[in-house]
Scaffold this motif. Sequence first.
Motif, PDB file in Angstrom:
ATOM      1  N   LYS A   1      30.005 -45.734 -14.060  1.00  0.00           N
ATOM      2  CA  LYS A   1      29.430 -47.242 -15.082  1.00  0.00           C
ATOM      3  C   LYS A   1      29.965 -47.678 -15.941  1.00  0.00           C
ATOM      4  O   LYS A   1      29.933 -49.105 -15.810  1.00  0.00           O
ATOM      5  CB  LYS A   1      27.733 -46.775 -14.913  1.00  0.00           C
TER       6      LYS A   1
ATOM      7  N   GLU B   1      30.990 -51.428 -16.392  1.00  0.00           N
ATOM      8  CA  GLU B   1      30.553 -52.452 -16.986  1.00  0.00           C
ATOM      9  C   GLU B   1      31.104 -52.817 -18.242  1.00  0.00           C
ATOM     10  O   GLU B   1      31.355 -53.845 -18.544  1.00  0.00           O
ATOM     11  CB  GLU B   1      29.374 -51.571 -18.250  1.00  0.00           C
TER      12      GLU B   1
ATOM     13  N   ARG C   1      32.390 -57.012 -18.342  1.00  0.00           N
ATOM     14  CA  ARG C   1      31.778 -57.183 -19.495  1.00  0.00           C
ATOM     15  C   ARG C   1      32.401 -57.663 -20.207  1.00  0.00           C
ATOM     16  O   ARG C   1      32.452 -59.353 -20.607  1.00  0.00           O
ATOM     17  CB  ARG C   1      30.701 -56.284 -20.372  1.00  0.00           C
TER      18      ARG C   1
ATOM     19  N   MET D   1      25.359 -60.159 -20.617  1.00  0.00           N
ATOM     20  CA  MET D   1      27.030 -59.386 -19.960  1.00  0.00           C
ATOM     21  C   MET D   1      27.615 -59.973 -21.065  1.00  0.00           C
ATOM     22  O   MET D   1      29.080 -60.055 -21.354  1.00  0.00           O
ATOM     23  CB  MET D   1      26.835 -59.401 -19.022  1.00  0.00           C
TER      24      MET D   1
ATOM     25  N   TRP E   1      21.035 -52.399 -22.432  1.00  0.00           N
ATOM     26  CA  TRP E   1      19.703 -52.176 -21.339  1.00  0.00           C
ATOM     27  C   TRP E   1      19.010 -52.386 -22.469  1.00  0.00           C
ATOM     28  O   TRP E   1      17.351 -52.415 -21.827  1.00  0.00           O
ATOM     29  CB  TRP E   1      20.436 -51.737 -20.474  1.00  0.00           C
TER      30      TRP E   1
ATOM     31  N   SER F   1      15.509 -52.076 -16.142  1.00  0.00           N
ATOM     32  CA  SER F   1      16.917 -53.162 -17.354  1.00  0.00           C
ATOM     33  C   SER F   1      18.339 -52.341 -16.571  1.00  0.00           C
ATOM     34  O   SER F   1      18.728 -52.436 -16.117  1.00  0.00           O
ATOM     35  CB  SER F   1      16.867 -53.250 -18.248  1.00  0.00           C
ATOM     36  N   TYR F   2      17.817 -50.237 -16.487  1.00  0.00           N
ATOM     37  CA  TYR F   2      18.855 -49.943 -16.331  1.00  0.00           C
ATOM     38  C   TYR F   2      19.193 -49.865 -14.186  1.00  0.00           C
ATOM     39  O   TYR F   2      20.490 -50.115 -13.593  1.00  0.00           O
ATOM     40  CB  TYR F   2      18.368 -48.081 -16.254  1.00  0.00           C
TER      41      TYR F   2
ATOM     42  N   TRP G   1      19.188 -52.934 -13.104  1.00  0.00           N
ATOM     43  CA  TRP G   1      19.748 -54.434 -13.094  1.00  0.00           C
ATOM     44  C   TRP G   1      21.470 -53.871 -12.747  1.00  0.00           C
ATOM     45  O   TRP G   1      21.668 -54.640 -12.330  1.00  0.00           O
ATOM     46  CB  TRP G   1      19.073 -55.226 -14.297  1.00  0.00           C
ATOM     47  N   ARG G   2      21.461 -52.815 -13.882  1.00  0.00           N
ATOM     48  CA  ARG G   2      22.302 -52.759 -14.386  1.00  0.00           C
ATOM     49  C   ARG G   2      23.350 -52.107 -13.046  1.00  0.00           C
ATOM     50  O   ARG G   2      24.341 -52.511 -12.987  1.00  0.00           O
ATOM     51  CB  ARG G   2      22.783 -52.169 -15.693  1.00  0.00           C
ATOM     52  N   THR G   3      22.803 -51.249 -12.838  1.00  0.00           N
ATOM     53  CA  THR G   3      23.220 -50.064 -11.536  1.00  0.00           C
ATOM     54  C   THR G   3      23.521 -51.200  -9.993  1.00  0.00           C
ATOM     55  O   THR G   3      24.425 -51.220  -9.879  1.00  0.00           O
ATOM     56  CB  THR G   3      21.564 -48.815 -10.896  1.00  0.00           C
TER      57      THR G   3
END
Length: 135
Positions: free
Chosen positions: A7, A11, A15, A94, A103, A117-118, A120-122
Amino acid sequence: MLSESKKATLEEDFRKHKRLQREALIAIIDSNVHDEDVNAWIKGSREHSQQALSQIIQKETNRIYQNRMLKYDAVCRARERLSDELKRIVDVYMWGEYSYLGWKDIADREEVSNKTSYNWRTKILTTYAEELGEI
């Protein structure tokens, strides 16, 4: 399921989306600089003949270039697959003015839980990994 290290790598690529095209072009230019002309990058465009420009274009076979453009295209496709809410998160947090936030800070700013929020990240990174063919 993506590991945390995977991850983090995804990321980082996601980004730096806006820099991927530039890095691809730099890879082409770097592969065309010859030892005898270390200042070739300083010369104006008038110094390049059509043949030299054609050679630069042919360098699209350059592996670094291909890698950067593959990632760039995958990021674009992944963003298009996201919901409107997640597109906004990507654009603002991002790639936008708040891209420096982590996050937990995004959760605070959006007034949601850290878990949300995590999540969303995933979702964002899983979509990106699918576009890269890594899942």
